[in-house]
Design a protein around this motif. Sequence first.
Motif, short mmCIF file in Angstrom:
data_model
loop_
_atom_site.label_atom_id
_atom_site.label_comp_id
_atom_site.label_asym_id
_atom_site.label_seq_id
_atom_site.Cartn_x
_atom_site.Cartn_y
_atom_site.Cartn_z
N ASP A 186 10.52 -83.29 -30.04
CA ASP A 186 10.50 -84.28 -31.12
C ASP A 186 9.85 -83.57 -32.30
O ASP A 186 8.64 -83.40 -32.33
N THR A 187 10.66 -83.13 -33.26
CA THR A 187 10.15 -82.15 -34.22
C THR A 187 10.73 -82.34 -35.60
O THR A 187 11.76 -83.01 -35.78
N ASP A 188 10.08 -81.74 -36.58
CA ASP A 188 10.68 -81.59 -37.90
C ASP A 188 11.64 -80.42 -37.88
O ASP A 188 11.48 -79.48 -37.10
N CYS A 189 12.63 -80.46 -38.77
CA CYS A 189 13.62 -79.38 -38.82
C CYS A 189 13.98 -79.06 -40.26
O CYS A 189 14.53 -79.90 -40.97
N PHE A 190 13.65 -77.85 -40.68
CA PHE A 190 14.15 -77.31 -41.94
C PHE A 190 15.45 -76.57 -41.68
O PHE A 190 16.43 -76.74 -42.40
N VAL A 191 15.45 -75.76 -40.62
CA VAL A 191 16.63 -75.07 -40.14
C VAL A 191 16.59 -75.03 -38.62
O VAL A 191 15.54 -74.77 -38.04
N MET A 192 17.71 -75.30 -37.98
CA MET A 192 17.88 -74.96 -36.57
C MET A 192 19.16 -74.15 -36.47
O MET A 192 20.26 -74.67 -36.67
N ALA A 193 19.00 -72.86 -36.21
CA ALA A 193 20.13 -71.94 -36.15
C ALA A 193 20.47 -71.65 -34.69
O ALA A 193 19.58 -71.43 -33.87
N PHE A 194 21.76 -71.64 -34.39
CA PHE A 194 22.26 -71.35 -33.05
C PHE A 194 23.03 -70.03 -33.14
O PHE A 194 24.09 -69.97 -33.75
N ALA A 195 22.49 -68.99 -32.54
CA ALA A 195 23.03 -67.65 -32.74
C ALA A 195 23.70 -67.12 -31.48
O ALA A 195 23.09 -67.10 -30.41
N ASN A 196 24.94 -66.69 -31.64
CA ASN A 196 25.61 -65.90 -30.61
C ASN A 196 25.37 -64.42 -30.92
O ASN A 196 24.95 -63.65 -30.07
N ALA A 197 25.61 -64.05 -32.17
CA ALA A 197 25.28 -62.71 -32.67
C ALA A 197 23.93 -62.75 -33.38
O ALA A 197 23.36 -63.81 -33.60
N ALA A 198 23.43 -61.58 -33.74
CA ALA A 198 22.06 -61.49 -34.23
C ALA A 198 21.89 -61.92 -35.67
O ALA A 198 20.79 -62.32 -36.07
N GLN A 199 22.95 -61.86 -36.47
CA GLN A 199 22.76 -62.03 -37.92
C GLN A 199 23.74 -63.01 -38.53
O GLN A 199 24.83 -63.27 -38.01
N TYR A 200 23.32 -63.56 -39.69
CA TYR A 200 24.22 -64.37 -40.50
C TYR A 200 25.31 -63.51 -41.12
O TYR A 200 26.46 -63.92 -41.26
N GLY A 201 24.94 -62.31 -41.54
CA GLY A 201 25.77 -61.42 -42.34
C GLY A 201 24.85 -60.72 -43.33
O GLY A 201 23.68 -61.07 -43.49
N ASN A 202 25.38 -59.68 -43.97
CA ASN A 202 24.58 -58.89 -44.92
C ASN A 202 23.29 -58.37 -44.31
O ASN A 202 22.28 -58.19 -45.00
#
Length: 293
Positions: A186-202
């Motif tokens: 039960d938390t606050d969320c600014f970002v919750m990212a679900f990663a299969n690979a390590a990076q967004y890009g760049n």
Amino acid sequence: MSKRTKIRFIINPTSGPKSRIDVPARIQELLDHARYSYDIVYTTHAGHAPELSHEAANAGVEVVVAVGGDGTVNEVARGLLNTEAALAILPRGSGNGLARHLEIPMGIEGALRILNQGHITTIDSGEINGHPFFTTAGIGFDAYISSVFAGNKKRGLQTYVELVMKEVRSFKHLPVKASINGNDLDTDCFVMAFANAAQYGNNAYIAPEADIQDGLLDVCLVRRLDLVKALNLSYCMLTKQLANADSAEYFKTEYVTVKTEEPMLYHADGDFMGKAQEFEVKMLPLSLKVLVP
């Protein structure tokens, strides 16, 4: 004479920054014609690439090449899920997250060299509310930026960074209820990212320890973000390090559910998907064949 491998290039003519490179001419010049027989097709609208790639897989094409950015790669890969055809990438976008994770060269000459010499392996993919993704999905600020970026006429890394700097101070965290590995948060969320690979890009690493073949999602939760935490998180993303515990928390899991009090934005591979109040995120283990170095 041995049979040549059938290969299809799917080109998104609108991907990434403007370029004077004549991609079809470079393909004709640099492709190993003793190994491959090929055709080239072009996308004409969003959602066209999955049709073209699935059609190719059903016709016995063995390698389908996404020529474009992360959105094009996502669309082409979606059409190849759980087929015998392999995805290859000629990166032409601004982020190129999956290509970078797979160590595909960013230049067309290097990428075609990998195509000529590489081998095929199988990787995981993920799914958020039924939408496949291959690098990352997420809810919160990164999805908000994806929604703004989608409507911006300017593309590229500089535009993306400018949007982040402009919007980060005004974006508010929201309460969420998540279940990860059977544990309720039960938390606050600014970002919750679900990663299969390590990076967004760049080379911005949201989940430095992510393994694209381990059958697990790497979840990065940022509860609240102030200036100090933002600087720490940004530095760690650019140096491929885990952020300190005050800035972000990391989990490995096969399955995540999230419920929110009000609709939250979400994205898949940087493409804005819309809003929802319930999210189901899961792995699709070893579901996509890819051509790698």
